[in-house]
Design an enzyme around this catalytic site. Structure first.
Site, short mmCIF file in Angstrom:
data_model
loop_
_atom_site.label_atom_id
_atom_site.label_comp_id
_atom_site.label_asym_id
_atom_site.label_seq_id
_atom_site.Cartn_x
_atom_site.Cartn_y
_atom_site.Cartn_z
CD GLN A 163 -7.25 -0.60 7.36
OE1 GLN A 163 -8.01 -1.46 7.78
NE2 GLN A 163 -5.95 -0.61 7.66
CG ASN A 185 -5.44 4.03 8.85
OD1 ASN A 185 -5.74 4.98 8.11
ND2 ASN A 185 -4.46 4.10 9.73
N GLY A 204 0.81 -1.21 0.00
CA GLY A 204 0.00 0.00 0.00
C GLY A 204 0.84 1.27 0.00
CB CYS A 219 4.78 4.36 17.94
SG CYS A 219 5.57 4.34 19.50
#
Ligand SMILES: Cc1ncc(COP(=O)(O)O)c(C=O)c1O
Length: 404
Positions: A199, A171, A84, A347
């Site tokens: 998704q 998502n 993706g 993160c």
């Protein structure tokens, strides 16, 4: 897949006993794993002219036809990529460069701030290095872009628009966009319209021709295929400049030796997902609704983010803010109980960031930090949902005490 839990199969290999993170990656379907394993033992570069090469080429072309058929595309409209992220880069950068080359005034890129980083960071890079001008598309409370809002932003200066990109389904919070309506507005101005359907492609009837989009991104590992293979479905006649240069594979749009085993496994997963979609969508939506009910019963002040359950929300998605909690602390408490879920947001260097999606939808930083995503998929069962329901109340209480 059957309608009931009996139809859901456990992921192969060791996995968390309760896996509620299918939006991050979903287990390979046994049929896909078997096809890939079989194909890995074969020899041949699909571009080679000898017998082994021609055999590998047949595998790739049959897979291309199957994927095209499942997503309303012609085989020639399927461009295989490494996933993706690469397909999004190819679409956003490639369309931008081609449109600007045809007319140097075309510098505007229209997108909402809730896109996946694979789109968002391409747009940011074009802005920083290529002179792109970003117009952020406004959102409603559920994170939807309306056709009227897109039209209004285009009409500020239609001749300067290079492209618009709006994801099919988000998502993090599961918002489903009115892709066909948006593509129709872009088409009125002959503006190419890209949608990241990563998704959506496993759970909704994604169709290139019917949607009217110029390009759609899909990836195998979200629909029961392997990680590391995906495609850009690129409508005939849409021009783009390649990102990768090399051997000229995929009609010069994407160079690189084709990965026949992964492509075959991708096609098997796609066919399986397409055949199961209707029943599986209903099964997941019912599980998801029960998950929401159980979480709200255990934590009455939890807030469901994104659209109300229904056609505007991915069937497998539930996303909550838990007031007074840090999302990553709650995630670790649940992990210790054998439940895998996600904060949904990236993160960076080990430091949890508040969700850019919730911030873009108007949440404050505390709400954006104190959120968790539970996402269901083909191996999910009622027992998974019940396991979460049994521990979420206590986990939230502990996370709240830790945050004080
Ligand atoms: C909406 C969306 N776009 C793009 C990607 C990236 O796809 P891949 O992991 O195949 O590079 C993901 C996966 O996290 C995603 O959820």
């Amino acid at each position: 897949m059957g309608h009931h839990d009996a139809g859901a199969r456990r992921p192969p290999g060791p996995a968390s006993p309760v896996y509620l993170d299918h939006a991050a990656t979903t287990p390979m379907l046994p049929e896909s794993l078997a096809a890939m394993t079989e194909e890995l033992a074969q020899l041949g570069n699909p571009s080679s002219l000898h017998n082994a090469g021609r055999r590998a080429r047949r595998v790739v072309e049959e897979s291309r036809e199957q994927i095209a058929e499942a997503y309303g595309a012609r085989p020639s409209e399927v461009v295989f990529t490494s996933g993706g992220t690469e397909a999004d880069n190819l679409a956003v950068k490639g369309l931008f460069w081609a449109r600007r080359a045809a007319d140097p005034r075309r510098l505007r890129v229209l997108t909402p701030a809730i896109e996946h980083h694979a789109v968002l960071d391409c747009v940011g890079w074009l802005d920083q290095h290529e002179g792109a001008e970003v117009s952020w598309l406004p959102l409603d409370d559920a994170g939807r872009v309306s056709a009227g809002a897109l039209r209004e932003v285009i009409e500020r200066d239609p001749d300067a628009v290079a492209l618009a990109s709006v994801m099919w389904a988000n998502n993090e919070v599961g918002t489903v966009q009115p892709v066909a309506d948006l593509a129709a507005v872009a088409r009125e101005h002959q503006i190419p319209f890209h949608s990241d359907a990563v998704q959506a492609a496993g759970q909704l009837p994604v169709d290139l021709a019917e949607s009217g989009a110029s390009a759609l991104t899909i990836t195998a590992h979200k629909i029961g295929g392997p990680v590391g293979v995906g495609a850009l479905l690129l409508a005939r006649g849409v021009d783009l400049v390649p990102v990768l240069h090399g051997g000229g594979q995929e009609r010069d749009v994407r160079s690189g030796t084709l990965d026949a085993p992964a492509i075959r496994a991708f096609a098997v997963a796609v066919q399986h997902a397409a055949a199961a979609r209707r029943d599986e969508g209903k099964r997941l939506a019912a599980l998801r609704d029960d998950l929401i009910a159980q979480v709200l019963a255990a934590v009455p002040d939890a807030v469901l983010n994104g659209p109300a359950p229904g056609p505007d929300r991915l069937p497998g998605n539930a996303h909550f803010s838990f007031p007074g909690c840090e999302g990553d602390a709650l995630l670790m408490l649940l992990d210790a109980k054998g439940i895998a879920c996600s904060t949904g947001s990236a993160c960076t260097a080990g430091i949890a960031q508040p969700s850019h999606v919730l911030l873009a939808m108007g949440a404050d930083e505390a709400r954006a930090r104190g959120s968790l995503r539970f996402s269901l998929g083909h191996s999910s069962t009622q027992a998974d949902v019940d396991a979460l329901g049994a521990v979420i109340g206590e986990a939230v209480e502990r996370a709240r005490r830790a945050a004080r």
